[in-house]
Structure formats: C-alpha cells, structure tokens
Design an enzyme around this catalytic site. Structure first.
Site, short mmCIF file in Angstrom:
data_model
loop_
_atom_site.label_atom_id
_atom_site.label_comp_id
_atom_site.label_asym_id
_atom_site.label_seq_id
_atom_site.Cartn_x
_atom_site.Cartn_y
_atom_site.Cartn_z
N LYS A 37 -60.46 48.03 48.64
CA LYS A 37 -59.64 47.65 47.50
C LYS A 37 -59.25 48.86 46.67
CE LYS A 37 -60.24 46.36 43.11
NZ LYS A 37 -60.54 45.62 41.87
N ASP A 64 -54.81 45.96 44.64
CA ASP A 64 -55.08 45.03 43.53
C ASP A 64 -54.45 45.55 42.25
OD1 ASP A 64 -56.12 42.95 42.06
OD2 ASP A 64 -58.09 43.89 41.80
N LYS A 66 -52.31 43.53 40.47
CA LYS A 66 -52.06 42.33 39.66
C LYS A 66 -50.67 42.35 39.03
CE LYS A 66 -56.95 41.55 38.60
NZ LYS A 66 -57.58 42.78 39.13
N ASP A 69 -44.53 40.56 35.98
CA ASP A 69 -43.33 41.06 35.32
C ASP A 69 -42.21 40.07 35.62
OD1 ASP A 69 -41.39 42.71 34.10
OD2 ASP A 69 -42.29 44.53 34.90
N THR A 128 -61.48 36.46 34.67
CA THR A 128 -62.83 35.95 34.38
C THR A 128 -63.41 36.62 33.14
OG1 THR A 128 -63.67 37.53 35.96
CG2 THR A 128 -63.43 35.27 36.73
N ARG A 219 -69.91 48.15 43.24
CA ARG A 219 -71.10 48.96 42.98
C ARG A 219 -72.34 48.67 43.84
NH1 ARG A 219 -70.11 47.95 36.80
NH2 ARG A 219 -69.25 46.11 37.82
#
Ligand code: C5P
Length: 239
Positions: A37, A64, A66, A69, A128, A219
């Site tokens: 990603k 990614d 997002k 527009d 989230t 991570r």
C-alpha cells in the site's frame, strides 16, 4: 489448511514510511509479500515514479489516495492510475454517485484504450477516526453504522468492487452485500503485536473469518525487529 501463497495475496503491507529508500528496502525484506500500500504520505514524498520502482520488484500497488473531488477530476486521476498500472485504488464514497460512476467508467475505458488491466476500485465509507461527536460536527448525525451501510450500498450500485472498512463493520457489510463485494480492512493486530494508535482491533484470523478479503497491515510487519519473520508468523496463523 490453505496454501501460504494464497494467503499472502490477501495481505497488503502498508508502506507508511517517508522515502523511497526505506520503502524499497522493506519490499526487498519481504520477498513473499505481493501487494504494497502506498498512501498519501509516501506518494507525496516520492511521486508516481515510485509506483514503477515497486512494480519492477514484481509487486502490486494498492494506491490509497482516497480520491474525493468533482467527478471530472476523479475520473482523470483514475485514468492516470490505470496508466501507472496500479492494482487497487481508493476513493471516498461520500463523493457521491456521479463521482463514483464516472470513476468506474473511466477505469474501464482507460484500461480498454491503453490495454492495461483495470484496477480494483475500493470505496472508503466513513473514516474510522471519526467519532460520533465529530460526525455530528460535519452534519452526518451520530449513526455511523447506518452511514457506513448507506455508503457501502451506494458504492456497490455505482460500480465499486468493494470497500475499505474497520474490522467491526465486516459482518454488517457482508450481511448486506453478500460475498461478491470485496472488503479490505486495516486495524489488524496479531496477539503478539502492539496496538499502537489503533483502537478497535482484530487479529488477522478474526477478520478473515468474518469475511475480509484483504488485510491492510502496517506496523506489526514493518516495525517488527524482523519484518520477514512477522509476515510469516501471520501467514502461519492464517494457514
Ligand atoms: O500500522 P497499521 O497496521 O496500523 O497501518 C494500518 C494502515 O491502514 C495505515 O496505512 C493506515 O493509513 C490505514 N488505515 C487505517 N485505518 C483506517 C483506514 C486506513 O489504519 N480507517
């Protein structure tokens, strides 16, 4: 027992680092990982040239960024993503039906015209990180779950292949949308990994059992003393 190589295709390793050198060295440390990603941090630092570097190492890119527009802009950005042969990309379902539809059309058209594979389009529903009070602030009311389902429905109707959602939402979305709709989920923590800033976490096995197709994991793999060992530990747990 599922083949480890099949499971590896479902783990997306989040390259949340600041530069190309670290990103490429992580990729080299993870020969069995297939999808990486690239989010706004690394993309803003290194630009689209990095996508090629990652692909030249034989890896797939989950872009990614997002997108959110006006429809024309998003359709154009999706077209560029097709040119860069990204395998998956994200856009905000709250951009509305016209934006989503144009994005889906643009992906299909560009893939056809350029002769490259069409990327998988995944919609982000409600971030989230937004709590109920913050949802009210932006006029969304306090019913986060209802809003997630509404946006997931809109995304499906407008040609998105699936959604990115928190592990807590997998079950609801599966119930409403059946098994063809793809679900990618972050917030994944094996029992042996630190939670970091993730609040509502699930283990890889829990998320897969609930019906996630893809796990976005950063991570627990990238900050582990041995990323390779951590990656294989997750594969073993899932197999
Ligand atoms: O390091 P960690 O496993 O927490 O990384 C999770 C990845 O998933 C990060 O790239 C983060 O941006 C992304 N993500 C998230 N929560 C969301 C959406 C995306 O953690 N709601």
């Amino acid at each position: 027992m599922i083949e480890k190589s099949t499971i590896a295709q479902r783990i997306i390793v989040a390259l949340d680092v600041n530069d190309k050198a670290r990103a490429l060295s992580l990729i080299r440390e993870l020969p069995d990982a297939e999808v990486f990603k690239i989010g706004m941090r690394l993309f803003t630092a290194e630009g689209p040239a990095l996508l090629k570097d990652v692909q030249e190492l034989g890896k797939k890119v989950f872009l990614d960024l997002k997108f959110h527009d006006i429809p024309n802009q998003v359709a154009g950005a999706v077209r560029m993503a097709v040119q860069h042969e990204v395998s998956m990309l994200t856009l905000h379902a709250s951009g509305g039906s016209e934006m989503l539809r144009k994005a889906a059309e643009s992906a299909a058209e560009a893939a056809d015209q350029i002769g490259k594979p069409k990327p998988m389009l995944l919609a982000v529903t409600v971030l989230t990180s937004l709590k109920d009070a913050q949802l009210s602030e932006i006029g969304m009311g306090a019913d986060a779950a209802g809003q997630v389902l509404r946006l997931a429905g809109l995304a499906q109707q407008t040609g998105m292949e699936g959604v990115v959602c928190s592990p807590q939402e997998i079950e609801l979305i599966r119930e409403q949308h059946g098994h063809e709709y793809l679900i990618a989920t972050p917030g994944i923590r094996p029992t042996w990994a630190a939670a970091n800033d993730q609040k509502r976490i699930m283990t890889p096995a829990q998320a897969i059992n609930l019906g996630a197709n893809y796990l976005v994991i950063g991570r627990p793999i990238t900050a582990a003393p041995s990323p390779l060992e951590a990656f294989h530990k997750i594969l073993d747990e899932l197999a």
